[in-house]
Write a protein that holds these residues in place. Structure first.
Motif, short mmCIF file in Angstrom:
data_model
loop_
_atom_site.label_atom_id
_atom_site.label_comp_id
_atom_site.label_asym_id
_atom_site.label_seq_id
_atom_site.Cartn_x
_atom_site.Cartn_y
_atom_site.Cartn_z
N PHE A 147 47.26 47.17 38.23
CA PHE A 147 46.34 46.20 37.68
C PHE A 147 45.42 45.68 38.78
O PHE A 147 45.88 45.18 39.80
CB PHE A 147 47.11 45.04 37.03
N LEU A 148 44.14 45.81 38.55
CA LEU A 148 43.15 45.37 39.52
C LEU A 148 42.95 43.86 39.41
O LEU A 148 43.31 43.25 38.42
CB LEU A 148 41.82 46.07 39.27
N THR A 149 42.35 43.27 40.42
CA THR A 149 41.89 41.89 40.31
C THR A 149 40.52 41.91 39.65
O THR A 149 39.84 42.95 39.64
CB THR A 149 41.78 41.22 41.68
N PRO A 150 40.05 40.79 39.09
CA PRO A 150 38.69 40.77 38.52
C PRO A 150 37.63 41.17 39.54
O PRO A 150 36.67 41.86 39.21
CB PRO A 150 38.53 39.31 38.08
N GLN A 151 37.83 40.77 40.80
CA GLN A 151 36.87 41.14 41.84
C GLN A 151 36.85 42.65 42.04
O GLN A 151 35.79 43.24 42.28
CB GLN A 151 37.22 40.43 43.15
N GLN A 152 38.01 43.29 41.98
CA GLN A 152 38.06 44.74 42.13
C GLN A 152 37.40 45.44 40.94
O GLN A 152 36.70 46.43 41.12
CB GLN A 152 39.52 45.19 42.27
N VAL A 153 37.65 44.94 39.74
CA VAL A 153 37.02 45.53 38.55
C VAL A 153 35.51 45.57 38.71
O VAL A 153 34.86 46.58 38.41
CB VAL A 153 37.41 44.74 37.28
N ALA A 154 34.95 44.46 39.18
CA ALA A 154 33.49 44.33 39.30
C ALA A 154 32.96 44.82 40.64
O ALA A 154 31.82 44.53 41.00
CB ALA A 154 33.09 42.87 39.10
N SER A 155 33.75 45.59 41.36
CA SER A 155 33.32 46.08 42.67
C SER A 155 32.76 47.49 42.58
O SER A 155 32.93 48.19 41.57
CB SER A 155 34.50 46.07 43.65
N ALA A 156 32.13 47.92 43.65
CA ALA A 156 31.57 49.27 43.70
C ALA A 156 32.65 50.33 43.66
O ALA A 156 32.39 51.49 43.34
CB ALA A 156 30.73 49.42 44.96
N ASP A 157 33.89 49.96 43.98
CA ASP A 157 34.98 50.93 43.95
C ASP A 157 35.41 51.28 42.53
O ASP A 157 36.04 52.32 42.31
CB ASP A 157 36.20 50.38 44.71
N TRP A 158 35.05 50.43 41.56
CA TRP A 158 35.53 50.65 40.20
C TRP A 158 34.40 50.59 39.18
O TRP A 158 33.55 51.47 39.16
CB TRP A 158 36.67 49.67 39.87
N GLU A 207 41.02 36.33 33.22
CA GLU A 207 42.10 35.35 33.35
C GLU A 207 43.46 36.03 33.20
O GLU A 207 44.42 35.69 33.91
CB GLU A 207 41.94 34.26 32.29
N ALA A 208 43.55 37.00 32.29
CA ALA A 208 44.81 37.72 32.11
C ALA A 208 45.19 38.49 33.38
O ALA A 208 46.36 38.51 33.78
CB ALA A 208 44.70 38.68 30.93
N LEU A 209 44.21 39.12 34.02
CA LEU A 209 44.49 39.82 35.27
C LEU A 209 44.96 38.85 36.36
O LEU A 209 45.86 39.17 37.15
CB LEU A 209 43.26 40.58 35.75
N ARG A 210 44.36 37.67 36.39
CA ARG A 210 44.81 36.67 37.37
C ARG A 210 46.23 36.22 37.08
O ARG A 210 47.04 36.01 37.99
CB ARG A 210 43.85 35.48 37.36
N LEU A 211 46.56 36.05 35.79
CA LEU A 211 47.90 35.61 35.41
C LEU A 211 48.95 36.66 35.76
O LEU A 211 50.09 36.31 36.09
CB LEU A 211 47.95 35.30 33.91
#
Length: 350
Positions: A287-298, A251-255
């Motif tokens: 700052f990454l998005t939550p989707q990026q954090v949980a992606s294969a790139d990260w 949520e913090a990353l989205r904010l």
């Protein structure tokens, strides 16, 4: 350059296990908030612009876990965080990728696992030389006195910069200082240059010249990140609390994207700086998005798909540190993989 052995680090940290947070290099004081519940979470953080400060300021975790006693404990560097985990005085904490690589190395790896990515180092960590020293590039550091917090991402980036410029650590005078002592030494004229992060970095820039940054070093193949780790004990005892914490960090990353003004105000308040300074500091991070954090790139796409590229980043970091004699031996990718906690990660995206 001398460094404490892992055995000495382990012995010292275990001796401090029953001591207060201040003994392990951090301070709690008024940072503790209690909801009156019986379960607790002890969270280590840095006074550094990130989603952590938004979670803390907006009490996102306290709202999600009203029956928990949540303590926010401030640290100055990853070395203190590692000591605190060895001493079993932390459950969750921010930690740079370099001290994390150190922590999972050796015959007695620290009992924690990476579970989130806070940010990717950009212009918010950099090497600055004092004006008047004549230093304009990394090669010009030969024979000069450079301060950095040892066992930190800045330390790793400094070593990488020296190597790229054809210099060895022995070619310069490395000094182990935390951010605030770095500023004091800078003002006294005791050091020629420093590699450090915000907000101390901005103070040095006022009377110094930036030579390189973690953004440049990362682009050259040696990126550093601010991770978040959770203790093995917490994983076994309360994985639901980790899920709630991850959702708060997401949520913090989205904010940071959807409410930049509110994010600036939160960081300004937490760091006790002007909103203009907070805005400028946030702009220097990646700052990454939550989707990026949980992606294969990260970090990775979840327990079924395995870890992402962060695995190779950490493994490469450990290998580099071993080559620089900063650690005895580098762990294999399989060993580093065991220090990833991906279970439940995809749930934060729902």
């Amino acid at each position: 350059m001398s460094r404490p052995s892992r055995r000495l680090l382990l012995a010292g940290a275990l001796a401090a296990a029953s001591a207060s947070a201040a003994v392990t290099g951090c301070s709690s004081g008024s940072e503790e908030s209690s909801s009156g519940g019986s379960r607790r979470l002890r969270i280590g953080y840095f006074a550094f612009p990130s989603g952590d400060l938004i979670v803390k300021h907006k009490k996102l975790l306290e709202k999600a876990l009203p029956d928990y006693r949540i303590s926010w404990i401030k640290f100055d560097s990853g070395a203190g965080v590692n000591q605190a985990f060895i001493g079993k005085s932390l459950d969750i904490a921010a930690l740079g990728s370099s001290p994390f690589a150190r922590g999972v190395s050796g015959s007695s790896p620290i009992p924690y696992k990476v579970a989130w990515i806070l940010d990717v180092a950009g212009e918010n960590e950099a090497l600055v030389a004092r004006k008047g020293t004549g230093i304009t590039d990394v090669a010009g550091l030969k024979g000069k006195k450079i301060a950095t917090p040892f066992a930190s991402t800045s330390h790793y980036s400094l070593l990488a910069a020296l190597e790229k410029a054809g210099l060895k650590p022995a070619d310069v005078q490395l000094v182990d200082l935390q951010p605030q002592p770095i500023l004091a030494a800078w003002q006294r004229g005791d050091i020629d240059a420093a590699y450090v992060w915000l907000p101390t970095l901005d103070e040095l820039r006022k009377t110094g010249t930036q030579v390189t940054s973690s953004k440049e070093i990362g682009a050259a193949g040696k990126p550093t990140l601010d991770l978040a780790v959770v203790s093995d004990e917490l994983i076994s005892r309360d994985p639901g609390a980790i899920d709630a914490w991850r959702k708060a960090e997401a949520e913090a990353l989205r904010l940071l994207k959807s409410d930049p003004d509110g994010s600036v105000k939160a960081v300004s308040s937490e760091l006790n700086i002007s909103e203009a300074d907070a805005k400028a500091q946030l702009a220097q991070g990646v700052f990454l998005t939550p989707q990026q954090v949980a992606s294969a790139d990260w970090l990775g796409t979840g327990s079924d798909s395995g870890p992402g590229r962060l695995l190779s980043y950490v493994t490469d970091t450990a290998r580099f540190l071993a080559g620089q004699s900063q650690i005895d031996t580098a762990p294999s990718a399989a060993v580093v993989r065991k220090a990833f906690y991906l279970e439940g990660l995809s749930d934060v995206l729902k």
